[in-house]
Write a protein that holds these residues in place. Sequence first.
Motif, PDB file in Angstrom:
ATOM      1  N   MET A  27      41.615  49.127  23.577  1.00  0.00           N
ATOM      2  CA  MET A  27      40.403  48.443  24.614  1.00  0.00           C
ATOM      3  C   MET A  27      40.926  46.999  24.932  1.00  0.00           C
ATOM      4  SD  MET A  27      36.600  47.845  23.367  1.00  0.00           S
ATOM      5  CE  MET A  27      35.266  47.593  24.768  1.00  0.00           C
ATOM      6  N   ARG A  28      40.892  47.053  26.363  1.00  0.00           N
ATOM      7  CA  ARG A  28      41.406  45.485  26.737  1.00  0.00           C
ATOM      8  C   ARG A  28      40.132  44.608  27.058  1.00  0.00           C
ATOM      9  NH1 ARG A  28      43.853  48.027  31.991  1.00  0.00           N
ATOM     10  NH2 ARG A  28      42.163  49.201  31.757  1.00  0.00           N
ATOM     11  N   LEU A  29      40.317  43.343  27.305  1.00  0.00           N
ATOM     12  CA  LEU A  29      39.354  42.459  27.703  1.00  0.00           C
ATOM     13  C   LEU A  29      38.808  42.783  28.877  1.00  0.00           C
ATOM     14  CD1 LEU A  29      37.697  39.780  27.298  1.00  0.00           C
ATOM     15  CD2 LEU A  29      39.581  38.630  28.310  1.00  0.00           C
ATOM     16  N   SER A  30      39.466  43.357  30.070  1.00  0.00           N
ATOM     17  CA  SER A  30      38.857  43.810  31.160  1.00  0.00           C
ATOM     18  C   SER A  30      37.642  44.981  31.099  1.00  0.00           C
ATOM     19  CB  SER A  30      39.846  44.292  32.080  1.00  0.00           C
ATOM     20  OG  SER A  30      40.550  45.248  31.619  1.00  0.00           O
ATOM     21  N   ASP A  31      38.159  45.751  30.007  1.00  0.00           N
ATOM     22  CA  ASP A  31      37.269  46.927  29.687  1.00  0.00           C
ATOM     23  C   ASP A  31      35.710  46.423  29.199  1.00  0.00           C
ATOM     24  OD1 ASP A  31      39.105  48.852  30.490  1.00  0.00           O
ATOM     25  OD2 ASP A  31      40.091  48.872  28.465  1.00  0.00           O
ATOM     26  N   LEU A  32      35.977  45.541  28.132  1.00  0.00           N
ATOM     27  CA  LEU A  32      34.475  44.935  27.503  1.00  0.00           C
ATOM     28  C   LEU A  32      34.101  44.073  28.762  1.00  0.00           C
ATOM     29  CD1 LEU A  32      32.933  44.127  25.185  1.00  0.00           C
ATOM     30  CD2 LEU A  32      34.412  42.218  24.908  1.00  0.00           C
ATOM     31  N   ILE A  33      34.480  43.509  29.595  1.00  0.00           N
ATOM     32  CA  ILE A  33      33.560  42.801  30.713  1.00  0.00           C
ATOM     33  C   ILE A  33      32.998  43.724  31.551  1.00  0.00           C
ATOM     34  CG2 ILE A  33      33.975  41.318  32.681  1.00  0.00           C
ATOM     35  CD1 ILE A  33      36.263  39.980  31.110  1.00  0.00           C
ATOM     36  N   PHE A  34      33.844  44.862  31.773  1.00  0.00           N
ATOM     37  CA  PHE A  34      33.128  46.020  32.512  1.00  0.00           C
ATOM     38  C   PHE A  34      32.066  46.621  31.820  1.00  0.00           C
ATOM     39  CE2 PHE A  34      32.596  50.341  33.829  1.00  0.00           C
ATOM     40  CZ  PHE A  34      32.348  50.231  35.337  1.00  0.00           C
ATOM     41  N   LEU A  35      32.017  46.907  30.714  1.00  0.00           N
ATOM     42  CA  LEU A  35      30.988  47.683  29.877  1.00  0.00           C
ATOM     43  C   LEU A  35      29.801  46.547  29.718  1.00  0.00           C
ATOM     44  CD1 LEU A  35      33.020  49.033  26.929  1.00  0.00           C
ATOM     45  CD2 LEU A  35      31.934  50.364  28.895  1.00  0.00           C
ATOM     46  N   SER A  36      29.863  45.551  29.674  1.00  0.00           N
ATOM     47  CA  SER A  36      28.770  44.291  29.632  1.00  0.00           C
ATOM     48  C   SER A  36      28.157  44.004  30.792  1.00  0.00           C
ATOM     49  CB  SER A  36      29.384  43.104  28.913  1.00  0.00           C
ATOM     50  OG  SER A  36      30.463  42.630  29.882  1.00  0.00           O
ATOM     51  N   GLY A  37      28.463  44.787  31.813  1.00  0.00           N
ATOM     52  CA  GLY A  37      27.854  44.753  33.205  1.00  0.00           C
ATOM     53  C   GLY A  37      28.710  43.871  34.348  1.00  0.00           C
ATOM     54  N   ASN A  38      29.848  43.411  33.690  1.00  0.00           N
ATOM     55  CA  ASN A  38      30.481  42.429  34.672  1.00  0.00           C
ATOM     56  C   ASN A  38      29.943  41.143  34.668  1.00  0.00           C
ATOM     57  OD1 ASN A  38      32.895  43.825  35.461  1.00  0.00           O
ATOM     58  ND2 ASN A  38      31.679  45.044  37.068  1.00  0.00           N
ATOM     59  N   LEU A  39      30.938  40.089  35.185  1.00  0.00           N
ATOM     60  CA  LEU A  39      30.499  38.702  35.323  1.00  0.00           C
ATOM     61  C   LEU A  39      29.416  38.520  36.075  1.00  0.00           C
ATOM     62  CD1 LEU A  39      34.226  37.335  35.413  1.00  0.00           C
ATOM     63  CD2 LEU A  39      32.739  37.725  33.330  1.00  0.00           C
ATOM     64  N   LYS A  40      28.575  37.008  35.700  1.00  0.00           N
ATOM     65  CA  LYS A  40      27.631  36.646  36.669  1.00  0.00           C
ATOM     66  C   LYS A  40      28.280  35.862  37.353  1.00  0.00           C
ATOM     67  CE  LYS A  40      23.653  36.829  33.222  1.00  0.00           C
ATOM     68  NZ  LYS A  40      22.673  36.124  32.578  1.00  0.00           N
ATOM     69  N   ARG A  41      27.340  35.354  38.511  1.00  0.00           N
ATOM     70  CA  ARG A  41      28.019  34.346  39.577  1.00  0.00           C
ATOM     71  C   ARG A  41      28.491  32.981  38.906  1.00  0.00           C
ATOM     72  NH1 ARG A  41      24.781  32.067  44.775  1.00  0.00           N
ATOM     73  NH2 ARG A  41      26.412  30.815  45.788  1.00  0.00           N
ATOM     74  N   ALA A  42      27.583  32.799  37.871  1.00  0.00           N
ATOM     75  CA  ALA A  42      28.122  31.223  37.403  1.00  0.00           C
ATOM     76  C   ALA A  42      28.929  31.404  36.455  1.00  0.00           C
ATOM     77  CB  ALA A  42      26.688  30.715  36.610  1.00  0.00           C
ATOM     78  N   ALA A  43      29.860  32.447  36.182  1.00  0.00           N
ATOM     79  CA  ALA A  43      30.895  32.495  35.075  1.00  0.00           C
ATOM     80  C   ALA A  43      32.154  31.615  35.512  1.00  0.00           C
ATOM     81  CB  ALA A  43      31.294  34.170  35.041  1.00  0.00           C
ATOM     82  N   TYR A  44      32.417  31.008  34.477  1.00  0.00           N
ATOM     83  CA  TYR A  44      33.483  29.959  34.719  1.00  0.00           C
ATOM     84  C   TYR A  44      34.863  30.735  34.273  1.00  0.00           C
ATOM     85  CZ  TYR A  44      36.493  25.641  34.471  1.00  0.00           C
ATOM     86  OH  TYR A  44      37.554  24.916  34.581  1.00  0.00           O
ATOM     87  N   MET A  45      35.580  31.309  35.740  1.00  0.00           N
ATOM     88  CA  MET A  45      36.563  32.196  35.613  1.00  0.00           C
ATOM     89  C   MET A  45      38.082  31.499  34.834  1.00  0.00           C
ATOM     90  SD  MET A  45      35.749  34.808  37.131  1.00  0.00           S
ATOM     91  CE  MET A  45      37.068  35.677  37.536  1.00  0.00           C
ATOM     92  N   HIS A  46      38.166  30.097  35.005  1.00  0.00           N
ATOM     93  CA  HIS A  46      39.459  29.647  34.468  1.00  0.00           C
ATOM     94  C   HIS A  46      39.393  29.614  32.882  1.00  0.00           C
ATOM     95  CE1 HIS A  46      40.045  28.841  38.743  1.00  0.00           C
ATOM     96  NE2 HIS A  46      38.755  28.109  38.739  1.00  0.00           N
ATOM     97  N   ARG A  47      38.509  29.631  32.321  1.00  0.00           N
ATOM     98  CA  ARG A  47      38.848  29.547  30.734  1.00  0.00           C
ATOM     99  C   ARG A  47      37.631  30.209  30.056  1.00  0.00           C
ATOM    100  NH1 ARG A  47      39.334  23.857  27.623  1.00  0.00           N
ATOM    101  NH2 ARG A  47      38.896  24.622  25.476  1.00  0.00           N
ATOM    102  N   ALA A  48      38.033  31.642  29.714  1.00  0.00           N
ATOM    103  CA  ALA A  48      37.030  32.260  28.583  1.00  0.00           C
ATOM    104  C   ALA A  48      37.744  32.171  27.428  1.00  0.00           C
ATOM    105  CB  ALA A  48      37.149  33.832  29.204  1.00  0.00           C
ATOM    106  N   GLU A  49      36.969  31.892  26.434  1.00  0.00           N
ATOM    107  CA  GLU A  49      37.356  31.923  24.851  1.00  0.00           C
ATOM    108  C   GLU A  49      37.404  33.178  24.077  1.00  0.00           C
ATOM    109  OE1 GLU A  49      36.082  28.272  22.436  1.00  0.00           O
ATOM    110  OE2 GLU A  49      35.040  29.820  21.638  1.00  0.00           O
TER     111      GLU A  49
END
Length: 784
Positions: free
Chosen positions: A490-512
């Motif tokens: 399972m990749r990080l992109s898979d988890l983001i997709f399962l969680s409904g994808n990013l919101k507009r306010a998501a900070y793209m440059h730094r996920a922890e």
Amino acid sequence: MYTHRGEGGKMRKTIFWLFILILVSISWFRPLIAQTVSEDDLEQLKKNPDLYHQLLQQRGRSATNRYSTPTIYDSREVGGGVSQPAVQPEAPAIETTGALRPFGHEMFEREADLSAPIEIANGGDYVLGPGDNVLIYLWGKVEREFNLTIDRQGKVFTPPIGEIVAWGQTLDDFRDNLHAKFSRVYSDFDLNVTLGKIRSIRVYLIGEVKRPGAYTVSSLTTFFNALYQAGGPNERGSLRHIRLLRGGKLIREIDLYDFLIYGDNSMDMRLRSGDAIFVPVVEAQVFVAGEVRRPAIYELAGDETAADALILAGGATVMGYLSKVSLERVAQGSEPRLIDLNLDPDISESDSASDKNFALLSGDRITVGARYDVQRNYVAVGGMVKQPGRYQRSPDRMLSELIIDAELRPDDVYFERMNIFRTHPDNRREVIAVSLQALMDEKTRAAVDMALQDRDSAHIYSINEIKRVKHVNIGGEVKFPGQYELFDNMRLSDLIFLSGNLKRAAYMHRAELARTDSSGEVTLTYINLSTPMVERTILEEDDQVSIRQIPEWNLNRKVTIDGEVMFPGEYTLAARDETLWSLIQRAGEFTDAAFPSGLSLERQSISQSIFRHNLDRVVASSAELREDSLGNVRRRESISYDATSLNRIIVDVPRIINSAGKEGDVILQPGDRIFVPRTPSGISVLGAVGANGTIRFEDERKPKYYLERAGGFTKQANKDGMKLVKADGRVYSGSAARKQLVELGDAIVVPSEIKKDRNFMKSLSSLVTVISGLATSVFVITKL
């Protein structure tokens, strides 16, 4: 004259007591007077004196439930309906031991439907009587129709043959007689006779019935119909010795058990007018409980045996153990004793070991126990097999054979281990682990296979039962944050997709990404979501992914400006450092009626900040402590404030206007509310002055000028506490206030002075009282 009045008084007393005696007599004999009996009923009752006296006793006990004798030649169609009887209140039920109830009484628990007609299957045996309506039809060479009613003498008149007796004849006999009579007058004809309106008859239900009394019923009514309409026997009544009396003679004794147990209703018969159904008190009863099909209290008809009682109860259940049946007997004047009976059906009655012919007595309690039968010679299998359950065990049955017979499921089977649960004769339990993989492989089967014992139970586990479900977590700026199952690769992109994808306010440059290793150490990894690294990052169990919000992101950055501006309303802040002056310019600046110096700026976040810092508790804890005369320590409140009143920010608006926003300006925040008032009328003077009000503004004047025009200070005024409240929110007090020049929109507030009560005479009186008390105490002590 005196004597005459005395005799008149005695006469009046005599008449009075005579009147009372008449009233008492009427009330005493009213039940018998009110319930009149027809001549026909009297004739029937005189033939049966016991019935006559019992009916009179019942009427005397139930004066409220009277009935009137119906006219026997009623023009209305009787059909099968019955009139409401003169009934007694339902007798109270006898309390029975335990949960057992007398057998058969549930048949009469349902209320009888008095409106339903009684159907007659074959009217040929119906016995005619006075009041019956018969319809006669002739056809052939002659066509005639007669509608006749049998009179009181039991006859009908039929032209042209005259009178003919019908009373006591069956419908078939009456038809034959008519045919013979008409044959003397007509030839070549056929004849048919049918019943029209049916007469009513009077029957009596007495003894231990639920609703005893006299009933007016259809002449088609049978013994069962009448008994059911009366509610059946009560729990004191016999079901096996019910008597049908006619003309004082016993016609039949009916045993309802033949009908209740075997469905035999051959003893049922039609009733005649004057018939009495008598239900005696039940005599002998036995209790049958335990492993029988119909546990209940049964009535004995005569010399029943223990085997007969078992038949009444429907026989034993599959688990009933008949080789040892318990019978508890309570004999008159002796202690209860327990008797063991052998009612085994495989033993003949002539065998000395059999107790089938054991005679029963009233009050015997029979209990059929359950057999102790531990099923043996079986093994069981459950879990991930297609055919779970018990299987027959043979001495040479092996574990592998059991698993093959039960058929493993095609998927989700845990092959590393299965368990055998073994129960030993001393009830010890043992678990035996077996490798299912080795057992199902022919090459390794012999090493792990084993012979099964009685009651061995095999269990095949699923993978999900044994292996834990792995999860990862994601939080922050995704549509559905939370815990998700970890899939293979399972990749990080898979988890983001399962969680409904990013919101507009998501900070793209730094996920922890926080990862915890087996030793508990946490490693932090930062990932740029706009790079291919989001596809290359493979997740592991319990990874925690946090998607942060863009710094200072706020779509609802709005402020409100109301009052005297050209365009009041709600505005979105154009920049994070937008100022008050900029907002005033966007609102079209002030109107001609505006009073800029009185502008108020409220910021809700100030009171929220005070609450977060617990300043109210700090203020309360700094209050002075005082101890009263009883030694109770209390905190004296010295400072009180309203947190919402601190939301206002004092702004020097003239300075901002004069410098065009370069000096004294305020940076706005989301949620700020600005209000610009209209130009005030004058200076407000409030408090301890001669007259509160508003005084016209004069330039270059100090507070003294306005206080004098308000009537000056009152006696209660606190002159040193006078306050000057400026239009922008600033406050001056005391001497500082007196030196200030009053500007338009200002207010002058004069508080009242708190004066202490200094009553010299009252204090002197209290002092004298104390001294007098001390002197008295000294005097008493010296005398002692």
